[in-house]
Design a protein around this motif. Structure first.
Motif, PDB file in Angstrom:
ATOM      1  N   LYS A 212      40.178  39.680  34.825  1.00 35.35           N
ATOM      2  CA  LYS A 212      38.822  39.196  34.642  1.00 35.35           C
ATOM      3  C   LYS A 212      37.911  39.871  35.642  1.00 35.35           C
ATOM      4  O   LYS A 212      38.340  40.279  36.725  1.00 35.35           O
ATOM      5  N   GLN A 213      36.650  39.968  35.281  1.00 34.56           N
ATOM      6  CA  GLN A 213      35.665  40.563  36.182  1.00 34.56           C
ATOM      7  C   GLN A 213      34.386  39.741  36.150  1.00 34.56           C
ATOM      8  O   GLN A 213      33.882  39.408  35.076  1.00 34.56           O
ATOM      9  N   LEU A 214      33.904  39.418  37.323  1.00 28.87           N
ATOM     10  CA  LEU A 214      32.620  38.746  37.478  1.00 28.87           C
ATOM     11  C   LEU A 214      31.639  39.769  38.018  1.00 28.87           C
ATOM     12  O   LEU A 214      31.883  40.374  39.067  1.00 28.87           O
TER      13      LEU A 214
ATOM     14  N   ASP B 278      30.820  43.807  41.629  1.00 25.70           N
ATOM     15  CA  ASP B 278      31.881  43.394  40.713  1.00 25.70           C
ATOM     16  C   ASP B 278      33.005  42.737  41.502  1.00 25.70           C
ATOM     17  O   ASP B 278      33.455  43.269  42.521  1.00 25.70           O
TER      18      ASP B 278
ATOM     19  N   ARG C 174      36.827  41.551  40.802  1.00 20.36           N
ATOM     20  CA  ARG C 174      37.924  41.664  39.848  1.00 20.36           C
ATOM     21  C   ARG C 174      39.116  40.837  40.317  1.00 20.36           C
ATOM     22  O   ARG C 174      39.477  40.881  41.490  1.00 20.36           O
TER      23      ARG C 174
ATOM     24  N   THR D  15      43.772  36.980  35.684  1.00 26.12           N
ATOM     25  CA  THR D  15      43.485  35.739  34.966  1.00 26.12           C
ATOM     26  C   THR D  15      44.408  34.608  35.417  1.00 26.12           C
ATOM     27  O   THR D  15      44.102  33.440  35.208  1.00 26.12           O
TER      28      THR D  15
ATOM     29  N   GLU E 131      40.542  30.245  39.581  1.00 24.18           N
ATOM     30  CA  GLU E 131      39.134  30.614  39.484  1.00 24.18           C
ATOM     31  C   GLU E 131      38.242  29.733  40.348  1.00 24.18           C
ATOM     32  O   GLU E 131      37.034  29.976  40.443  1.00 24.18           O
TER      33      GLU E 131
ATOM     34  N   ILE F  15      35.743  31.266  42.983  1.00 23.99           N
ATOM     35  CA  ILE F  15      34.457  31.908  42.713  1.00 23.99           C
ATOM     36  C   ILE F  15      33.295  31.218  43.434  1.00 23.99           C
ATOM     37  O   ILE F  15      32.455  31.888  44.036  1.00 23.99           O
TER      38      ILE F  15
ATOM     39  N   ARG G 170      27.594  37.607  35.010  1.00 23.62           N
ATOM     40  CA  ARG G 170      28.278  37.594  33.718  1.00 23.62           C
ATOM     41  C   ARG G 170      29.758  37.873  33.966  1.00 23.62           C
ATOM     42  O   ARG G 170      30.122  38.532  34.934  1.00 23.62           O
ATOM     43  N   SER G 171      30.602  37.347  33.089  1.00 26.93           N
ATOM     44  CA  SER G 171      32.034  37.554  33.236  1.00 26.93           C
ATOM     45  C   SER G 171      32.572  38.294  32.017  1.00 26.93           C
ATOM     46  O   SER G 171      32.017  38.207  30.921  1.00 26.93           O
ATOM     47  N   SER G 172      33.653  39.014  32.216  1.00 21.61           N
ATOM     48  CA  SER G 172      34.326  39.725  31.127  1.00 21.61           C
ATOM     49  C   SER G 172      35.818  39.653  31.367  1.00 21.61           C
ATOM     50  O   SER G 172      36.273  39.371  32.485  1.00 21.61           O
ATOM     51  N   GLU G 173      36.588  39.885  30.299  1.00 21.00           N
ATOM     52  CA  GLU G 173      38.040  39.769  30.385  1.00 21.00           C
ATOM     53  C   GLU G 173      38.683  40.926  29.652  1.00 21.00           C
ATOM     54  O   GLU G 173      38.139  41.449  28.669  1.00 21.00           O
TER      55      GLU G 173
END
Length: 317
Positions: free
Chosen positions: A233-235, A265, A267, A270, A274, A277, A295-298
Motif C-alpha cells: 500500500k502507498q499513502l 509517499d 509505502r 498490507t 495501519e 498512519i 490519497r491511498s493506493s494498493e
C-alpha cells in the motif's frame, strides 16, 4: 462409484512432463482444486499453463505423476474423468461445415448425454447464438466461433469448465457475456479453471490464484490472502508547501519525497498495522510538514504477478 463431495474435484500429484529433446515442460506439479471454485492459473507465455490443462483433459500424456478428476483417474478411468470436463481451448478448432446446432448437439451426444433441446437452446441464447443456430460455423466471425466453442464445452453439462485464454482476441460484448455466464455457472456449482493474460479478470473473478513459471507452480493461494501477503500500500501526501528534503528524525518511516518536493509517499505492507498512519501524520506535523490532500493506493494482482515472476527468475539465475 460414490465420490466424497468434500474432496478436491481435481487432484494432481507429482506431475511431470518432458517432451522429445528433453524439454521439461512441467516440474513436480502438486495441485488441488476445490469443488465450485473459480481458479485462475497465471503465468507468462511458455510457462506450462496449456500443457497442464491438456494433461488434465487427457489431450497430452504426463511423463509421471497422477491426476484424478471427480475421483476418477484420468488414465485408468479416462471416459468418466473426461465426461466431467468441458474445455474451451485457445485455438479456434470447430466443425467448419456443420451448422452451429449440429456441432453443439453432436458434442452433447459424444459424451453419452441424452438429447435435451431446451438445455441447448438456453446455452445458445445465453451466448447470443440462437439466431445463428442454422448457420454453418465456417460463415461465422471469429468472435462467434469463440462462442460456439464455449457452447460445445457446455453441451454435456460438465462439472468442470476449463477456459484457456478465453478472452484472447474477443470483443468487449463477448467478454461481458462470457463472464456473466461464468458467474452463473459457478452459482450452479460448476468448477471453473481459467488461464488469462488479462490480470484484472483474474482479480475480479477468481477465488484462488496459481502462478506457474518455467513449469513450476511458484504459488497457489486464496486471492485475498495473496493480496494481503504480497500486496503493497502507498499513502501519498500532497504538501501545502514543497520542501527540498525530509527533516532528520523521519528515517524510521519508509518515506519518499517525490514530484519535486510536492508530495511525500509512505509505502508499507498490507499486512502491517495501519493504525501507525495517524502517528505518521502527527510526526510530520511536529516537523512542520503540512499537507493539503492525501490519497491511498494498493498493489494490483498484476503488480504481485510481475513481482513473483521476477523473483522466480532471480532465484533460478
Amino acid at each position: 462409484m460414490v465420490v466424497d463431495q468434500n474432496s478436491p474435484i481435481i487432484f494432481a500429484h507429482g506431475v511431470n512432463k518432458t517432451y522429445a529433446g528433453g524439454f521439461l515442460a512441467l516440474k513436480n506439479i502438486h495441485l488441488e482444486i476445490a469443488r465450485g471454485e473459480i481458479f485462475a492459473l497465471l503465468g507468462p507465455n511458455g510457462a506450462g499453463k496449456t500443457t497442464l490443462i491438456s494433461i488434465i483433459c487427457g489431450i497430452v500424456n504426463a511423463s509421471s505423476g497422477t491426476i484424478t478428476v471427480d475421483g476418477q483417474d484420468i488414465v485408468k478411468d479416462f471416459r468418466a474423468a473426461r465426461a466431467a470436463i468441458g474445455l474451451v481451448p485457445q485455438e479456434l478448432h470447430t466443425d467448419a461445415f456443420e451448422t452451429v446446432w449440429a456441432t453443439v448437439n453432436f458434442s452433447r451426444g459424444l459424451f453419452g448425454k441424452a438429447p435435451n433441446a431446451p438445455y441447448l437452446e438456453k446455452v445458445l441464447r445465453d451466448l447470443t447464438l440462437w439466431d445463428k443456430r442454422d448457420a454453418k460455423v465456417m460463415t461465422l466471425s471469429g468472435g462467434m466461433k469463440r462462442r460456439v466453442l464455449i457452447a460445445k464445452a457446455l453441451a454435456h453439462e460438465p462439472l468442470i469448465l476449463f477456459l484457456d485464454e478465453p478472452s484472447a482476441g474477443v470483443d468487449v460484448e463477448l467478454r461481458h457475456d462470457m463472464w456473466r455466464m461464468v458467474r452463473e455457472l459457478r452459482a450452479q456449482g460448476t468448477t471453473i479453471i481459467l488461464t488469462t493474460h488479462y490480470i484484472e479478470e483474474a482479480e475480479d473473478m477468481a477465488d484462488r490464484i496459481g502462478v506457474i513459471n518455467k513449469g513450476e507452480l511458484i504459488v497457489v493461494e486464496d486471492k485475498e490472502v495473496l493480496m494481503r501477503k504480497l500486496g503493497k500500500k502507498q499513502l501519498t501526501l500532497t504538501l501545502r508547501h514543497p520542501i527540498n528534503s525530509l527533516p532528520a528524525g523521519l528515517e524510521s518511516w519508509s518515506l519518499i519525497l517525490a514530484e519535486g518536493g510536492h508530495t511525500v509517499d509512505y509505502r508499507y505492507n498490507t499486512q502491517e498495522d495501519e493504525t501507525g498512519i495517524p502517528e505518521l501524520l502527527r510526526t510530520l506535523g511536529e516537523h512542520g510538514i503540512d499537507f493539503k490532500d492525501l490519497r491511498s493506493s494498493e498493489s494490483s494482482l498484476e503488480d504481485i504477478f510481475v513481482s513473483l515472476i521476477q523473483q522466480s527468475r532471480g532465484e533460478a539465475a
